[in-house]
Design a protein around this motif. Structure first.
Motif, PDB file in Angstrom:
ATOM      1  N   GLY A  74       0.799  -1.228   0.000  1.00 48.69           N
ATOM      2  CA  GLY A  74       0.000   0.000   0.000  1.00 48.69           C
ATOM      3  C   GLY A  74       0.819   1.259   0.000  1.00 48.69           C
ATOM      4  O   GLY A  74       0.322   2.327  -0.350  1.00 48.69           O
ATOM      5  N   GLU A  75       2.076   1.189   0.416  1.00 50.72           N
ATOM      6  CA  GLU A  75       2.938   2.361   0.484  1.00 50.72           C
ATOM      7  C   GLU A  75       4.082   2.224  -0.513  1.00 50.72           C
ATOM      8  O   GLU A  75       4.545   1.128  -0.811  1.00 50.72           O
ATOM      9  CB  GLU A  75       3.501   2.524   1.904  1.00 50.72           C
ATOM     10  CG  GLU A  75       2.425   2.735   2.963  1.00 50.72           C
ATOM     11  CD  GLU A  75       3.024   2.891   4.341  1.00 50.72           C
ATOM     12  OE1 GLU A  75       4.278   2.924   4.451  1.00 50.72           O
ATOM     13  OE2 GLU A  75       2.254   2.964   5.318  1.00 50.72           O
ATOM     14  N   GLN A  76       4.531   3.360  -0.996  1.00 49.13           N
ATOM     15  CA  GLN A  76       5.561   3.370  -2.021  1.00 49.13           C
ATOM     16  C   GLN A  76       6.889   2.823  -1.511  1.00 49.13           C
ATOM     17  O   GLN A  76       7.707   2.330  -2.295  1.00 49.13           O
ATOM     18  CB  GLN A  76       5.741   4.795  -2.552  1.00 49.13           C
ATOM     19  CG  GLN A  76       6.629   4.911  -3.781  1.00 49.13           C
ATOM     20  CD  GLN A  76       6.583   6.293  -4.390  1.00 49.13           C
ATOM     21  OE1 GLN A  76       5.684   7.084  -4.091  1.00 49.13           O
ATOM     22  NE2 GLN A  76       7.553   6.598  -5.233  1.00 49.13           N
ATOM     23  N   LYS A  77       7.118   2.854  -0.209  1.00 47.16           N
ATOM     24  CA  LYS A  77       8.389   2.382   0.344  1.00 47.16           C
ATOM     25  C   LYS A  77       8.551   0.871   0.179  1.00 47.16           C
ATOM     26  O   LYS A  77       9.666   0.348   0.310  1.00 47.16           O
ATOM     27  CB  LYS A  77       8.490   2.749   1.822  1.00 47.16           C
ATOM     28  CG  LYS A  77       7.466   2.051   2.699  1.00 47.16           C
ATOM     29  CD  LYS A  77       7.650   2.425   4.160  1.00 47.16           C
ATOM     30  CE  LYS A  77       6.658   1.668   5.042  1.00 47.16           C
ATOM     31  NZ  LYS A  77       6.840   1.997   6.479  1.00 47.16           N
ATOM     32  N   ASN A  78       7.467   0.139  -0.094  1.00 42.58           N
ATOM     33  CA  ASN A  78       7.530  -1.309  -0.257  1.00 42.58           C
ATOM     34  C   ASN A  78       7.443  -1.745  -1.710  1.00 42.58           C
ATOM     35  O   ASN A  78       7.305  -2.940  -1.980  1.00 42.58           O
ATOM     36  CB  ASN A  78       6.401  -1.985   0.539  1.00 42.58           C
ATOM     37  CG  ASN A  78       6.573  -1.843   2.031  1.00 42.58           C
ATOM     38  OD1 ASN A  78       7.694  -1.887   2.544  1.00 42.58           O
ATOM     39  ND2 ASN A  78       5.483  -1.663   2.753  1.00 42.58           N
ATOM     40  N   TYR A  79       7.535  -0.810  -2.648  1.00 37.62           N
ATOM     41  CA  TYR A  79       7.450  -1.165  -4.055  1.00 37.62           C
ATOM     42  C   TYR A  79       8.728  -1.862  -4.518  1.00 37.62           C
ATOM     43  O   TYR A  79       9.817  -1.651  -3.972  1.00 37.62           O
ATOM     44  CB  TYR A  79       7.216   0.077  -4.910  1.00 37.62           C
ATOM     45  CG  TYR A  79       5.812   0.618  -4.842  1.00 37.62           C
ATOM     46  CD1 TYR A  79       4.788  -0.114  -4.262  1.00 37.62           C
ATOM     47  CD2 TYR A  79       5.504   1.873  -5.357  1.00 37.62           C
ATOM     48  CE1 TYR A  79       3.502   0.380  -4.193  1.00 37.62           C
ATOM     49  CE2 TYR A  79       4.213   2.375  -5.296  1.00 37.62           C
ATOM     50  CZ  TYR A  79       3.214   1.625  -4.706  1.00 37.62           C
ATOM     51  OH  TYR A  79       1.934   2.114  -4.640  1.00 37.62           O
ATOM     52  N   THR A  80       8.584  -2.672  -5.559  1.00 40.27           N
ATOM     53  CA  THR A  80       9.723  -3.327  -6.194  1.00 40.27           C
ATOM     54  C   THR A  80      10.154  -2.528  -7.427  1.00 40.27           C
ATOM     55  O   THR A  80       9.536  -1.526  -7.790  1.00 40.27           O
ATOM     56  CB  THR A  80       9.358  -4.762  -6.602  1.00 40.27           C
ATOM     57  OG1 THR A  80       8.236  -4.726  -7.496  1.00 40.27           O
ATOM     58  CG2 THR A  80       9.010  -5.591  -5.378  1.00 40.27           C
ATOM     59  N   LEU A  81      11.222  -2.985  -8.079  1.00 37.31           N
ATOM     60  CA  LEU A  81      11.749  -2.266  -9.237  1.00 37.31           C
ATOM     61  C   LEU A  81      10.738  -2.197 -10.369  1.00 37.31           C
ATOM     62  O   LEU A  81      10.599  -1.151 -11.022  1.00 37.31           O
ATOM     63  CB  LEU A  81      13.030  -2.944  -9.722  1.00 37.31           C
ATOM     64  CG  LEU A  81      14.324  -2.577  -9.005  1.00 37.31           C
ATOM     65  CD1 LEU A  81      15.469  -3.444  -9.494  1.00 37.31           C
ATOM     66  CD2 LEU A  81      14.649  -1.109  -9.187  1.00 37.31           C
TER      67      LEU A  81
END
Length: 298
Positions: free
Chosen positions: A241-248
């Motif tokens: 849900g948060e951008q800090k946990n996004y992958t490449l």
């Protein structure tokens, strides 16, 4: 009597000598077909590699040069500005760390799949065949069908919007267990029995005997695990849900939406996605064909 004791010499079948051309030199009749096959393969390889070459070339060009017409295949001015921009102005450093963590979780799952494949291939226990059929049946279920139930389960466990929640559903898979089972079935049982007679435990046998003999299939599964974790897009997009946990891959899709047309920056991000996979493939390529071939012996 002397005829029966006479030494029999093997009959040699004469081979067709190379033909001679008008100048009197010998020519190999298979030379031209081999040259033609080599040219066709080289042409196919060049066509296949051209998009990767263009991607890397564009990522090294200034923005003005990347938009000029006609385009130039090689950058006239080489710059690494956009690679630096990915990690300084954008959040691709965090995306890279998240992706590496997910890949490491995948390698833990690879060891678990190797254990399951070893159990199915070398142990006799009640219900082994029905359980293996059940594992194979999971390969026939599309991933999209199980996304909503998996999300609800992880939400009940408070694992949504976490890296563990991203990596956990893909930790093990039926295809990996199948590959390990098929390969480990070819390992001689006598070697395992000898290790047991020497007093080795099952864990020690697995890590010191079975895994060293399974290098080809480990290499194949390493590539598949790395690609699956490195290219993961849909599930991280759903669960994070948060951008800090996004992958490449999710970050690359956001890059195309948030920033105006900037071909060098987009190609630099795409190169960051592709180059590690190519490096891993080049390292383990000699094991790939051997691993898939031996996995299909039984």
């Amino acid at each position: 009597m002397s005829t029966s004791l006479r030494e029999r010499r093997p009959t040699l079948v004469p081979t067709k000598p190379p033909t001679r051309n008008g100048r009197g030199t010998r020519t190999d009749p298979t030379r031209m077909p081999r040259i033609l096959i080599g040219v066709v393969l080289a042409l196919g390889a060049a066509i296949t590699a051209f998009p990767f070459f263009w991607m890397i070339s564009t990522s090294l060009k200034p923005a003005s040069e990347s938009l000029q017409y006609p385009p130039t295949p090689f950058p006239q001015t080489v710059t690494f500005e956009y690679y630096v921009q990915l990690f300084t102005q954008l959040d691709f450093g965090r995306y890279t760390i998240n992706t590496v963590i997910i890949v490491l979780f995948g390698f833990i799952g690879m060891i678990l799949m190797a254990m399951a494949g070893y159990a199915f291939g070398k142990f006799q226990f009640r219900g082994r065949e029905p359980l293996f059929v059940l594992v194979l049946a999971t390969m026939m279920i599309p991933v999209q069908v199980t996304m909503i139930p998996t999300y609800l389960i992880l939400n009940g466990m408070k694992l949504t919007n976490t890296l563990i929640g991203i990596a956990l559903p893909t930790l093990v898979g039926g295809f990996g267990i199948f590959l390990f089972r098929q390969f480990m079935s070819t390992i001689p049982t006598e070697m395992l029995e000898a290790a047991r007679l020497d007093g080795a435990s099952e864990i020690r046998i697995f890590f010191q005997v079975v895994l060293p003999m399974s290098k080809p299939i480990l290499a194949v599964q390493t590539i598949l695990t790395f690609i699956a974790g490195w290219n993961s897009f849909l599930w991280p997009l759903i669960i994070a849900g948060e951008q800090k946990n996004y992958t490449l891959s999710v970050g690359l899709s956001l890059l195309n939406q948030q920033i105006a047309i900037n071909p060098p920056l987009q190609m630099a991000a795409a190169s960051l996605m592709v180059i590690p996979i190519l490096i891993i493939f080049v390292i383990f390529q000699r094991y790939i064909v051997q691993g898939f071939t031996l996995s299909g012996l039984k």
